[in-house]
Design a protein around this motif. Structure first.
Motif, PDB file in Angstrom:
ATOM      1  N   GLU A 125      -3.650 -12.454 -12.468  1.00  0.00           N
ATOM      2  CA  GLU A 125      -4.272 -11.161 -12.765  1.00  0.00           C
ATOM      3  C   GLU A 125      -5.108 -10.674 -11.579  1.00  0.00           C
ATOM      4  O   GLU A 125      -5.103  -9.483 -11.235  1.00  0.00           O
ATOM      5  CB  GLU A 125      -5.147 -11.279 -14.011  1.00  0.00           C
ATOM      6  N   GLU A 128      -2.784  -9.527  -8.775  1.00  0.00           N
ATOM      7  CA  GLU A 128      -2.139  -8.267  -9.140  1.00  0.00           C
ATOM      8  C   GLU A 128      -3.075  -7.079  -8.904  1.00  0.00           C
ATOM      9  O   GLU A 128      -2.642  -6.035  -8.389  1.00  0.00           O
ATOM     10  CB  GLU A 128      -1.720  -8.296 -10.609  1.00  0.00           C
ATOM     11  N   ARG A 132      -2.317  -3.950  -6.278  1.00  0.00           N
ATOM     12  CA  ARG A 132      -2.286  -2.541  -6.659  1.00  0.00           C
ATOM     13  C   ARG A 132      -3.344  -1.739  -5.918  1.00  0.00           C
ATOM     14  O   ARG A 132      -3.058  -0.687  -5.345  1.00  0.00           O
ATOM     15  CB  ARG A 132      -2.526  -2.378  -8.164  1.00  0.00           C
ATOM     16  N   LYS A 184       7.923  -8.724 -10.678  1.00  0.00           N
ATOM     17  CA  LYS A 184       7.133  -7.897 -11.583  1.00  0.00           C
ATOM     18  C   LYS A 184       6.806  -6.590 -10.889  1.00  0.00           C
ATOM     19  O   LYS A 184       6.323  -6.579  -9.753  1.00  0.00           O
ATOM     20  CB  LYS A 184       5.837  -8.592 -11.991  1.00  0.00           C
ATOM     21  N   LEU A 186       4.447  -3.447 -10.551  1.00  0.00           N
ATOM     22  CA  LEU A 186       3.042  -3.209 -10.819  1.00  0.00           C
ATOM     23  C   LEU A 186       2.823  -1.796 -11.307  1.00  0.00           C
ATOM     24  O   LEU A 186       3.279  -0.832 -10.683  1.00  0.00           O
ATOM     25  CB  LEU A 186       2.211  -3.452  -9.556  1.00  0.00           C
TER      26      LEU A 186
END
Length: 204
Positions: A125, A128, A132, A184, A186
């Protein structure tokens, strides 16, 4: 960057070239579990070669100082106890190809004493949010040995999807290992805030 406090008694902090030595010692200890009898292989390395070599350490350390808009950047975070013991790490690194600059590759590990406590998910987390908000990245990719079911389960729970598998990718210590790719996408930051000013709140 501020430290992020967690209820389990650790903080997630950026590791830089100046604080790299504690990470190198931790990673060498972590790699000593790779392929240990009764355990799994979590790195595509033979038992006898499961070390963080001086050459790898030098290249890893140098990449931490590379600007995000330059080739070969890498960023690294660690989960530290108040006593400064490193419990786990996560790193993101650039692809070597410039047309893939909107994506990055993830690597991570958790110390044997801190597994199954939710630390891996917290590290993901954290990375990530940075990807971003600080780097404006759109995708995080990773590769994992297909036999590493605990890691694949963690990545699935974190929202990564399997993109493919290369069968018999590695031959390690007389065994065949396949390699699974996962990715994944984002989502944009819903709050529009800056990563360096956002403090993660402990769970209630």
């Amino acid at each position: 960057m501020p430290e992020l406090a967690h209820p389990a008694g650790f903080t997630i902090e950026c590791i830089t070239a100046s604080t790299f030595d504690v990470f190198a010692a931790y990673l060498n200890d972590h790699l000593s579990d790779n392929g240990e009898p009764g355990s799994i292989y979590f790195q595509p390395l033979p038992r006898a070669g499961s070390v963080f070599s001086a050459e790898r350490a030098t290249a890893f350390r140098a990449a931490l100082d590379v600007p995000l808009d330059a080739h070969g950047w890498r960023r690294l975070w660690g989960a530290f106890t108040p006593e400064r013991r490193l419990l786990g790490h996560i790193d993101l690194r650039a692809y070597p190809e410039q047309p893939a600059a909107h994506r990055c590759l993830l690597g991570m590990g958790v110390d044997r004493s801190a597994r199954r406590l939710g630390l891996g998910r917290r590290l993901i987390e954290h990375a990530e949010r940075w990807a971003r908000e600080a780097a404006a990245l759109e995708w995080i990719d990773l590769q994992v040995l297909s036999a590493n079911a605990p890691a694949i389960g963690l990545y699935r729970r974190a929202g990564f999807a399997v993109t493919g598998e290369v069968a018999d990718m590695f031959r390690i210590d007389g065994q065949s290992f396949s390699f699974t790719g996962m990715s994944k996408r984002l989502a944009p930051d819903a709050h529009g805030g800056q990563f360096c000013t956002k403090i993660e709140q402990p769970d209630k």
